[in-house]
Design a protein around this motif. Structure first.
Motif, PDB file in Angstrom:
ATOM      1  N   ASN A 121       0.906  -0.665   0.143  1.00  0.00           N
ATOM      2  CA  ASN A 121       0.179   0.498  -0.087  1.00  0.00           C
ATOM      3  C   ASN A 121       0.953   1.133  -0.163  1.00  0.00           C
ATOM      4  OD1 ASN A 121      -2.828   1.224   0.180  1.00  0.00           O
ATOM      5  ND2 ASN A 121      -3.242   1.076   1.927  1.00  0.00           N
ATOM      6  N   PRO A 122       1.718   1.869  -1.455  1.00  0.00           N
ATOM      7  CA  PRO A 122       0.961   1.089  -2.348  1.00  0.00           C
ATOM      8  C   PRO A 122       1.531   0.270  -2.936  1.00  0.00           C
ATOM      9  CG  PRO A 122       2.391   3.296  -3.195  1.00  0.00           C
ATOM     10  CD  PRO A 122       2.447   2.795  -0.826  1.00  0.00           C
ATOM     11  N   GLY A 123       0.909  -0.734  -3.910  1.00  0.00           N
ATOM     12  CA  GLY A 123       1.456  -1.436  -4.805  1.00  0.00           C
ATOM     13  C   GLY A 123       0.893  -2.540  -5.890  1.00  0.00           C
ATOM     14  N   PRO A 124       0.308  -3.158  -6.701  1.00  0.00           N
ATOM     15  CA  PRO A 124      -0.064  -3.195  -7.322  1.00  0.00           C
ATOM     16  C   PRO A 124      -0.944  -3.897  -6.587  1.00  0.00           C
ATOM     17  CG  PRO A 124       1.872  -4.993  -7.379  1.00  0.00           C
ATOM     18  CD  PRO A 124       1.753  -4.191  -6.589  1.00  0.00           C
ATOM     19  N   GLY A 125      -2.180  -3.487  -7.749  1.00  0.00           N
ATOM     20  CA  GLY A 125      -3.888  -3.524  -6.627  1.00  0.00           C
ATOM     21  C   GLY A 125      -5.311  -4.008  -8.199  1.00  0.00           C
ATOM     22  N   GLY A 126      -6.564  -3.572  -7.947  1.00  0.00           N
ATOM     23  CA  GLY A 126      -7.384  -3.938  -8.353  1.00  0.00           C
ATOM     24  C   GLY A 126      -8.641  -4.140  -7.193  1.00  0.00           C
ATOM     25  N   TYR A 127      -9.647  -4.235  -8.371  1.00  0.00           N
ATOM     26  CA  TYR A 127     -11.060  -3.594  -7.751  1.00  0.00           C
ATOM     27  C   TYR A 127     -12.321  -5.406  -8.358  1.00  0.00           C
ATOM     28  CZ  TYR A 127     -12.179  -1.453 -12.496  1.00  0.00           C
ATOM     29  OH  TYR A 127     -13.094  -1.338 -13.178  1.00  0.00           O
ATOM     30  N   GLY A 128     -13.471  -5.354  -7.272  1.00  0.00           N
ATOM     31  CA  GLY A 128     -13.951  -6.037  -8.206  1.00  0.00           C
ATOM     32  C   GLY A 128     -15.449  -5.436  -7.512  1.00  0.00           C
ATOM     33  N   THR A 129     -16.090  -5.536  -8.729  1.00  0.00           N
ATOM     34  CA  THR A 129     -17.258  -5.535  -7.879  1.00  0.00           C
ATOM     35  C   THR A 129     -18.603  -5.972  -8.637  1.00  0.00           C
ATOM     36  OG1 THR A 129     -16.821  -3.262  -8.981  1.00  0.00           O
ATOM     37  CG2 THR A 129     -19.324  -3.249  -8.893  1.00  0.00           C
ATOM     38  N   ILE A 130     -19.305  -6.120  -8.102  1.00  0.00           N
ATOM     39  CA  ILE A 130     -20.879  -6.734  -8.435  1.00  0.00           C
ATOM     40  C   ILE A 130     -22.542  -6.544  -9.040  1.00  0.00           C
ATOM     41  CG2 ILE A 130     -22.081  -8.929  -8.932  1.00  0.00           C
ATOM     42  CD1 ILE A 130     -20.534 -10.403  -7.278  1.00  0.00           C
ATOM     43  N   LEU A 131     -22.968  -5.571  -9.728  1.00  0.00           N
ATOM     44  CA  LEU A 131     -24.135  -4.980 -10.356  1.00  0.00           C
ATOM     45  C   LEU A 131     -24.991  -6.342 -10.184  1.00  0.00           C
ATOM     46  CD1 LEU A 131     -23.351  -2.372 -12.866  1.00  0.00           C
ATOM     47  CD2 LEU A 131     -23.421  -1.899  -9.918  1.00  0.00           C
ATOM     48  N   ARG A 132     -26.432  -6.543  -8.975  1.00  0.00           N
ATOM     49  CA  ARG A 132     -27.376  -7.491  -9.382  1.00  0.00           C
ATOM     50  C   ARG A 132     -28.843  -6.072  -9.606  1.00  0.00           C
ATOM     51  NH1 ARG A 132     -27.193 -10.979  -4.658  1.00  0.00           N
ATOM     52  NH2 ARG A 132     -25.160 -11.980  -6.003  1.00  0.00           N
ATOM     53  N   TYR A 133     -29.651  -6.811 -10.648  1.00  0.00           N
ATOM     54  CA  TYR A 133     -31.059  -6.328 -10.379  1.00  0.00           C
ATOM     55  C   TYR A 133     -31.821  -7.504 -10.802  1.00  0.00           C
ATOM     56  CZ  TYR A 133     -34.738  -4.294 -14.024  1.00  0.00           C
ATOM     57  OH  TYR A 133     -35.769  -4.240 -14.146  1.00  0.00           O
ATOM     58  N   THR A 134     -32.880  -7.699  -9.997  1.00  0.00           N
ATOM     59  CA  THR A 134     -33.830  -8.497 -10.222  1.00  0.00           C
ATOM     60  C   THR A 134     -35.388  -7.741 -11.428  1.00  0.00           C
ATOM     61  OG1 THR A 134     -33.479  -9.424  -8.197  1.00  0.00           O
ATOM     62  CG2 THR A 134     -36.069  -9.722  -9.367  1.00  0.00           C
ATOM     63  N   ALA A 135     -35.311  -8.425 -12.133  1.00  0.00           N
ATOM     64  CA  ALA A 135     -36.183  -7.354 -13.187  1.00  0.00           C
ATOM     65  C   ALA A 135     -37.604  -8.029 -12.347  1.00  0.00           C
ATOM     66  CB  ALA A 135     -36.442  -8.589 -14.155  1.00  0.00           C
ATOM     67  N   PRO A 136     -39.338  -7.018 -12.910  1.00  0.00           N
ATOM     68  CA  PRO A 136     -40.443  -7.225 -12.441  1.00  0.00           C
ATOM     69  C   PRO A 136     -40.642  -8.730 -12.707  1.00  0.00           C
ATOM     70  CG  PRO A 136     -40.313  -5.551 -13.501  1.00  0.00           C
ATOM     71  CD  PRO A 136     -38.764  -6.300 -13.782  1.00  0.00           C
ATOM     72  N   SER A 137     -40.145  -9.230 -13.543  1.00  0.00           N
ATOM     73  CA  SER A 137     -40.293 -10.932 -13.735  1.00  0.00           C
ATOM     74  C   SER A 137     -39.928 -11.764 -13.077  1.00  0.00           C
ATOM     75  CB  SER A 137     -40.237 -11.393 -15.410  1.00  0.00           C
ATOM     76  OG  SER A 137     -38.593 -11.479 -15.618  1.00  0.00           O
TER      77      SER A 137
END
Length: 159
Positions: free
Chosen positions: A14-30
């Motif tokens: 910190n500092p150094g090589p880094g990354g992020y991870g993200t999840i997006l979730r949506y539930t449709a009306p169906s």
């Protein structure tokens, strides 16, 4: 449209090589659940920058205004909004309560712009405590941090 956004950041050093991870979730009306995973790695960055960037890229991926619940294990990210740190920083011209420049201003400004069209609520989750989506985001972030072949330069990070 209600969307759930999970994000995590990682850096090896910190500092150094880094990354992020993200999840997006949506539930449709169906009832159909739509999910998208995002991640990227950087050659030299900090953990806090990756925590912010994970949230930013998730919000930027949304194509229309949404109601978004952001889950993160970053108190830096969550408290900035839930404890109104950002409002104070803005009032003081991007200075913290000790009158020092706020770190990562480039990303905070980008986050505010990404957040603008949405109604966003921030929820803190304990990291490395078995929360399935947080664990998956951590996995995405660490895989990205550990893969030099895919690293980008964090243009806003100054060594």
């Amino acid at each position: 449209m209600e969307v759930t956004l999970y994000s995590d950041g990682s850096s090896r050093g910190n500092p150094g090589p880094g990354g992020y991870g993200t999840i997006l979730r949506y539930t449709a009306p169906s009832g159909a659940v739509h999910e998208k995973e995002l991640s990227a790695g950087f050659s030299c960055t900090t953990n806090n920058r990756m925590e912010l960037l994970g949230c930013i890229v998730g919000l930027e991926a949304l194509k229309r205004p949404c109601t978004v619940t952001v889950y993160s294990d970053s108190q830096y990210l969550v408290n900035a909004f839930n404890q109104n740190w950002v409002a104070g920083w803005l009032k003081r011209g991007w200075k913290n309560s000790q009158k020092q420049p706020v770190k990562n201003v480039d990303l905070w400004k980008r986050l505010l712009a990404a957040k603008e069209p949405h109604t966003v609520k921030f929820v803190w989750v304990k990291g490395h405590a078995g929360h399935p989506e947080n664990e998956r985001c951590d996995e995405l972030a660490t895989i990205a941090a550990d893969n030099p072949a895919c690293h980008q330069k964090d243009k806003g990070f100054k060594e």
